[in-house]
Write a protein that holds these residues in place. Structure first.
Motif, PDB file in Angstrom:
ATOM      1  N   UNK A   1       0.836  -1.198   0.000  1.00  0.00           N
ATOM      2  CA  UNK A   1       0.000   0.000   0.000  1.00  0.00           C
ATOM      3  C   UNK A   1       0.874   1.252   0.000  1.00  0.00           C
ATOM      4  N   UNK A   2       0.341   2.329  -0.564  1.00  0.00           N
ATOM      5  CA  UNK A   2       1.064   3.588  -0.627  1.00  0.00           C
ATOM      6  C   UNK A   2       0.926   4.302   0.711  1.00  0.00           C
ATOM      7  N   UNK A   3       2.041   4.712   1.275  1.00  0.00           N
ATOM      8  CA  UNK A   3       2.022   5.414   2.565  1.00  0.00           C
ATOM      9  C   UNK A   3       1.706   6.895   2.321  1.00  0.00           C
ATOM     10  N   UNK A   4       0.546   7.342   2.787  1.00  0.00           N
ATOM     11  CA  UNK A   4       0.122   8.725   2.581  1.00  0.00           C
ATOM     12  C   UNK A   4       0.182   9.546   3.860  1.00  0.00           C
ATOM     13  N   UNK A   5       0.863   9.061   4.867  1.00  0.00           N
ATOM     14  CA  UNK A   5       0.870   9.760   6.151  1.00  0.00           C
ATOM     15  C   UNK A   5       1.646  11.073   6.100  1.00  0.00           C
ATOM     16  N   UNK A   6       2.605  11.205   5.191  1.00  0.00           N
ATOM     17  CA  UNK A   6       3.419  12.432   5.133  1.00  0.00           C
ATOM     18  C   UNK A   6       2.905  13.434   4.102  1.00  0.00           C
ATOM     19  N   UNK A   7       1.847  13.073   3.381  1.00  0.00           N
ATOM     20  CA  UNK A   7       1.351  13.959   2.334  1.00  0.00           C
ATOM     21  C   UNK A   7       0.865  15.293   2.877  1.00  0.00           C
TER      22      UNK A   7
END
Length: 67
Positions: A3-9
């Motif tokens: 899965x793509x980690x989007x926590x830093x977006x």
């Protein structure tokens, strides 16, 4: 499939927006705006055109032949 980690977006997008805002503010602050504009004088000098300097005869168009 990972899965793509989007926590830093969110942090990335917010820092990008703040950076763009600061850059635009710096560019705008360095722009020199003109001072108080003063109205131009509306007095104009009449300049003669070449055809106004001499007299010219105006010819009327030839009349149609009579029937």
């Amino acid at each position: 499939m990972p899965q793509l980690d989007t926590s830093t977006w969110l942090i990335t997008i917010m820092s990008m927006i703040m950076t763009l805002f600061i850059v635009f503010q710096l560019k705008i602050s360095k722009h020199l705006y003109p001072g108080n504009p003063e109205p131009k004088s509306t007095v104009t000098l009449k300049q003669l055109n070449p055809w106004e300097k001499k007299w010219t005869k105006i010819y009327s168009p030839p009349s149609l032949p009579q029937q």
